[in-house]
Each structure stands twice: as structure tokens, then as C-alpha cells.
Design a protein around this motif. Sequence first.
Motif, PDB file in Angstrom:
ATOM      1  N   GLY A   1       0.782  -1.231   0.000  1.00 56.60           N
ATOM      2  CA  GLY A   1       0.000   0.000   0.000  1.00 56.60           C
ATOM      3  C   GLY A   1       0.811   1.277   0.000  1.00 56.60           C
ATOM      4  O   GLY A   1       0.266   2.356   0.267  1.00 56.60           O
ATOM      5  N   LYS A   2       2.102   1.206  -0.323  1.00 51.34           N
ATOM      6  CA  LYS A   2       2.893   2.428  -0.378  1.00 51.34           C
ATOM      7  C   LYS A   2       2.409   3.324  -1.515  1.00 51.34           C
ATOM      8  O   LYS A   2       2.055   2.825  -2.584  1.00 51.34           O
ATOM      9  N   PRO A   3       2.401   4.629  -1.322  1.00 50.97           N
ATOM     10  CA  PRO A   3       1.970   5.541  -2.398  1.00 50.97           C
ATOM     11  C   PRO A   3       2.866   5.385  -3.625  1.00 50.97           C
ATOM     12  O   PRO A   3       4.092   5.342  -3.509  1.00 50.97           O
ATOM     13  N   ALA A   4       2.232   5.310  -4.778  1.00 54.03           N
ATOM     14  CA  ALA A   4       2.977   5.044  -6.007  1.00 54.03           C
ATOM     15  C   ALA A   4       4.035   6.109  -6.284  1.00 54.03           C
ATOM     16  O   ALA A   4       5.168   5.790  -6.659  1.00 54.03           O
ATOM     17  N   LYS A   5       3.684   7.374  -6.113  1.00 55.48           N
ATOM     18  CA  LYS A   5       4.649   8.439  -6.408  1.00 55.48           C
ATOM     19  C   LYS A   5       5.861   8.347  -5.493  1.00 55.48           C
ATOM     20  O   LYS A   5       7.010   8.541  -5.930  1.00 55.48           O
ATOM     21  N   GLU A   6       5.637   8.020  -4.252  1.00 53.65           N
ATOM     22  CA  GLU A   6       6.745   7.882  -3.300  1.00 53.65           C
ATOM     23  C   GLU A   6       7.685   6.751  -3.723  1.00 53.65           C
ATOM     24  O   GLU A   6       8.907   6.878  -3.648  1.00 53.65           O
ATOM     25  N   VAL A   7       7.099   5.665  -4.193  1.00 51.72           N
ATOM     26  CA  VAL A   7       7.913   4.521  -4.618  1.00 51.72           C
ATOM     27  C   VAL A   7       8.714   4.870  -5.864  1.00 51.72           C
ATOM     28  O   VAL A   7       9.897   4.537  -5.982  1.00 51.72           O
ATOM     29  N   VAL A   8       8.092   5.554  -6.825  1.00 54.93           N
ATOM     30  CA  VAL A   8       8.798   5.956  -8.044  1.00 54.93           C
ATOM     31  C   VAL A   8       9.949   6.898  -7.711  1.00 54.93           C
ATOM     32  O   VAL A   8      11.066   6.764  -8.236  1.00 54.93           O
ATOM     33  N   ASP A   9       9.704   7.842  -6.825  1.00 58.37           N
ATOM     34  CA  ASP A   9      10.772   8.759  -6.413  1.00 58.37           C
ATOM     35  C   ASP A   9      11.933   7.985  -5.806  1.00 58.37           C
ATOM     36  O   ASP A   9      13.107   8.309  -6.042  1.00 58.37           O
ATOM     37  N   GLY A  10      11.628   6.940  -5.054  1.00 56.38           N
ATOM     38  CA  GLY A  10      12.671   6.114  -4.454  1.00 56.38           C
ATOM     39  C   GLY A  10      13.506   5.392  -5.491  1.00 56.38           C
ATOM     40  O   GLY A  10      14.726   5.248  -5.342  1.00 56.38           O
ATOM     41  N   LEU A  11      12.867   4.948  -6.551  1.00 59.95           N
ATOM     42  CA  LEU A  11      13.606   4.299  -7.638  1.00 59.95           C
ATOM     43  C   LEU A  11      14.597   5.259  -8.287  1.00 59.95           C
ATOM     44  O   LEU A  11      15.714   4.877  -8.646  1.00 59.95           O
ATOM     45  N   MET A  12      14.194   6.498  -8.442  1.00 61.39           N
ATOM     46  CA  MET A  12      15.005   7.467  -9.187  1.00 61.39           C
ATOM     47  C   MET A  12      16.249   7.905  -8.414  1.00 61.39           C
ATOM     48  O   MET A  12      17.236   8.325  -9.024  1.00 61.39           O
ATOM     49  N   VAL A  13      16.235   7.836  -7.085  1.00 60.34           N
ATOM     50  CA  VAL A  13      17.373   8.348  -6.303  1.00 60.34           C
ATOM     51  C   VAL A  13      18.266   7.233  -5.784  1.00 60.34           C
ATOM     52  O   VAL A  13      19.104   7.455  -4.907  1.00 60.34           O
ATOM     53  N   ARG A  14      18.117   6.027  -6.352  1.00 63.11           N
ATOM     54  CA  ARG A  14      19.046   4.957  -5.969  1.00 63.11           C
ATOM     55  C   ARG A  14      20.472   5.313  -6.405  1.00 63.11           C
ATOM     56  O   ARG A  14      20.684   6.172  -7.261  1.00 63.11           O
ATOM     57  N   THR A  15      21.434   4.619  -5.841  1.00 63.16           N
ATOM     58  CA  THR A  15      22.837   4.860  -6.182  1.00 63.16           C
ATOM     59  C   THR A  15      23.063   4.693  -7.681  1.00 63.16           C
ATOM     60  O   THR A  15      22.560   3.747  -8.296  1.00 63.16           O
ATOM     61  N   GLY A  16      23.837   5.597  -8.274  1.00 69.15           N
ATOM     62  CA  GLY A  16      24.116   5.534  -9.704  1.00 69.15           C
ATOM     63  C   GLY A  16      24.915   4.297 -10.076  1.00 69.15           C
ATOM     64  O   GLY A  16      25.803   3.860  -9.326  1.00 69.15           O
ATOM     65  N   LYS A  17      24.608   3.715 -11.250  1.00 68.11           N
ATOM     66  CA  LYS A  17      25.264   2.486 -11.707  1.00 68.11           C
ATOM     67  C   LYS A  17      25.531   2.563 -13.196  1.00 68.11           C
ATOM     68  O   LYS A  17      24.972   3.399 -13.906  1.00 68.11           O
ATOM     69  N   GLY A  18      26.390   1.674 -13.676  1.00 73.74           N
ATOM     70  CA  GLY A  18      26.630   1.581 -15.102  1.00 73.74           C
ATOM     71  C   GLY A  18      25.502   0.832 -15.788  1.00 73.74           C
ATOM     72  O   GLY A  18      24.865  -0.036 -15.182  1.00 73.74           O
ATOM     73  N   GLU A  19      25.242   1.150 -17.060  1.00 74.07           N
ATOM     74  CA  GLU A  19      24.134   0.506 -17.766  1.00 74.07           C
ATOM     75  C   GLU A  19      24.530  -0.808 -18.406  1.00 74.07           C
ATOM     76  O   GLU A  19      23.822  -1.808 -18.285  1.00 74.07           O
ATOM     77  N   THR A  20      25.659  -0.848 -19.108  1.00 72.02           N
ATOM     78  CA  THR A  20      25.989  -2.017 -19.930  1.00 72.02           C
ATOM     79  C   THR A  20      26.800  -3.034 -19.142  1.00 72.02           C
ATOM     80  O   THR A  20      27.920  -3.386 -19.500  1.00 72.02           O
ATOM     81  N   LEU A  21      26.221  -3.510 -18.049  1.00 73.79           N
ATOM     82  CA  LEU A  21      26.847  -4.539 -17.246  1.00 73.79           C
ATOM     83  C   LEU A  21      26.384  -5.907 -17.740  1.00 73.79           C
ATOM     84  O   LEU A  21      25.298  -6.046 -18.277  1.00 73.79           O
ATOM     85  N   PRO A  22      27.202  -6.950 -17.547  1.00 73.32           N
ATOM     86  CA  PRO A  22      26.751  -8.296 -17.920  1.00 73.32           C
ATOM     87  C   PRO A  22      25.578  -8.710 -17.056  1.00 73.32           C
ATOM     88  O   PRO A  22      25.370  -8.148 -15.966  1.00 73.32           O
ATOM     89  N   PRO A  23      24.767  -9.677 -17.509  1.00 81.23           N
ATOM     90  CA  PRO A  23      23.552 -10.058 -16.775  1.00 81.23           C
ATOM     91  C   PRO A  23      23.859 -10.893 -15.529  1.00 81.23           C
ATOM     92  O   PRO A  23      23.508 -12.059 -15.436  1.00 81.23           O
ATOM     93  N   THR A  24      24.562 -10.275 -14.564  1.00 85.41           N
ATOM     94  CA  THR A  24      24.798 -10.932 -13.290  1.00 85.41           C
ATOM     95  C   THR A  24      23.637 -10.629 -12.358  1.00 85.41           C
ATOM     96  O   THR A  24      22.717  -9.876 -12.686  1.00 85.41           O
ATOM     97  N   ASN A  25      23.703 -11.188 -11.146  1.00 89.67           N
ATOM     98  CA  ASN A  25      22.580 -11.018 -10.225  1.00 89.67           C
ATOM     99  C   ASN A  25      22.416  -9.582  -9.741  1.00 89.67           C
ATOM    100  O   ASN A  25      21.312  -9.150  -9.449  1.00 89.67           O
ATOM    101  N   ARG A  26      23.505  -8.853  -9.619  1.00 97.02           N
ATOM    102  CA  ARG A  26      23.433  -7.512  -9.050  1.00 97.02           C
ATOM    103  C   ARG A  26      23.714  -6.480 -10.129  1.00 97.02           C
ATOM    104  O   ARG A  26      24.716  -6.571 -10.833  1.00 97.02           O
TER     105      ARG A  26
END
Length: 342
Positions: free
Chosen positions: A316-341
Motif C-alpha cells: 500500500g505504499k503511495p505510487a509516487k513515493e515509490v517511483v521517487d525512491g527508484l530514481m534516487v538509488r545509487t548511480g550504476k553503469g548501464e551495460t553490465l553483464p547479466p549478473t545477479n546484481r
Amino acid sequence: MKETILVVGAGSWGTALSMVLADNGHQVRIYGNHAHVIEEINVKHTNETYLPKGVVLPENIVGFSDLSKAIQGVNTVLLVVPTKVIRDVLADLKSVASEPLTIIHASKGIEPGSFKRISELITEEMPQELLQDVVVLSGPSHAEEVSLRHPTTVSSAANNIQAAEKVQSLFMNHYFRVYTNEDVVGVELGGALKNVIALGAGISDGLGYGDNAKAALITRGLAEITRLGVALGANPLTFMGLTGVGDLIVTCTSVHSRNWRAGNQIGKGLSVDEVLEKMGMVVEGVRTTEATYALAKEMDVDMPITNAIYDIVFTGKPAKEVVDGLMVRTGKGETLPPTNRS
């Protein structure tokens, strides 16, 4: 060679696939548990409960409400029922079957708790002496469009490539093209997990976000589907095909998609219970979100979009709050191999 084929499930997709088989000259018996639907199929040659008005069914489709009669003389069965009733349907099927069956399934989901794919449920529930082959039929395919005979392309997947080729020959015609595939794990996971991402796409649209957000959701959703698939033994290239990116695009962008429509209403503020009651049909993505969330935790596979959708749908978390949380996660590289993390 023309066959008599039993289709179990008289909903939109089961009826549309029955039309493809009937157009190819096969005798089709369609079994359902709603008497009014079966009567309409037999009397009016329509199924307006599930398909658009004006769609006329070929006369070589005959409806049955008695499974023991429907299966007589049949060697090929097509299952098109919601994942939650697969075990019950298989129990009914094995109680009336007397000959080895090729079972094709066109359902998309994962069983919560066991995390089993539908082909695994079939193999587990059906006695060995009653099961010849299991084949998956999956791809970007809305029933509404198939029933109008619009061009559609799907995959037929089996561990036994000859079985996949047999199903290819049963279904393929001028508007319904079928490719074969030996990656059953990848084909089933692609078909199931895209429903989770489609819920998210609907939520994004319901919140009023635009094409940028949906494009990001689809591409990063594909990345995490691939991560989980590879961890479970799938070929990563499968997710670049019809049952991966193809099915993901159509389910995330079309108003025909129940999962997109459900997510859209959630994004606009309706509760999950309200949405499911209003839809009146099974929304596989809800159940699959629950299963995928737990499976990813068990496999230690990073699936942030799936986790976010789980939080919206089940906590039941508010959708906008959850989306905002996705956007401020730690920055990562895009073209990584398909590992678990990632």
C-alpha cells in the motif's frame, strides 16, 4: 495432418487460439465451465463475453461443458487457463485422460510459494504415462487482435524440438506466424515477468508520467527480467526475442493489456481490490508480482522495479513515493553483464 484438438479455457485467449486452429482445418473442442459461454459458442458461433462483437467463430469449433466427453479421441490439449487454477485443471484432466497427451499451454505466470513455471506444474501433476510432450506457446499476442485475424507472431518452445515443430505446424498460417525455440525456461519467464513490468507501466501512465518514464521502465524492466532468467538457466538472447522484448512492449503499451489497465487504475488512486473487482477478469501480473518478489529474494537477484511494484500492490505504499525512491538509488553503469546484481 488435421487433428481433433481440445482447448481447455473458453476465455478470450482460448477462444482466439481456437479460431486459429479451426482456420487451419482442425476440429476444435473448447471446454469451459460457464454454461452460457458454451451455449453461445454452439448456438450463435460467437463469444461476446470475451471477444469483440462481430467476431464470428468457425463452425468447426464446438463447445463442451463435460470434460470427459470433450477429451474422447483427443491426443493434443491446449491449456489456456489462469495460473491459479492450473493444478485443479490438471487434476480434472488426468482423471478423464486415457491416452498420452501432448499438452500445449498458453498461460503466463509463476506459482507463488513453489516458484514453479507452468510446464513444471504440468510435468509434476500429470502421470508420466499420460504425458507425451509439454510445449509452451507464448509471444506478443492480444486475443482481440488475433480474433480479427491481424498479423501476429509467437514462439513455440519445448525441450523436444520435434514437439515444438509439431505445434508450429498446427498453428501457423497467413496471419499467425510461429517460430520454434528450445529455451523453455526463458520463454516461460519472459511471458510471466512482463506482466509485472506492465503493471508498472500502467501505474506510471496513471500517475501522469510520459513516454520517457515508460521507455525507462520497459528497458530497465527487461534488464531485471534477464538477470533473473539467467540466474535460473535461461538463454539471455531469448529475452531479446518475441517472448521477451516483444511481449514486454505490447503488454506495456496497449489498452488491450489487462495488466496495463490494472496498473493504470492503481496509478490513478484505486486500491488493488477495487481494481480487481472492476476488471472482472484475472490479472496475472498481480499474482506473478508476489511470486517474483519472493523468488528474487531467494535467488539474491536485484529487481528494483519488481520490488517497487510489490510495495505499491501489496504493502500500500503511495505510487509516487515509490517511483521517487527508484530514481534516487545509487548511480550504476548501464551495460553490465547479466549478473545477479545491477
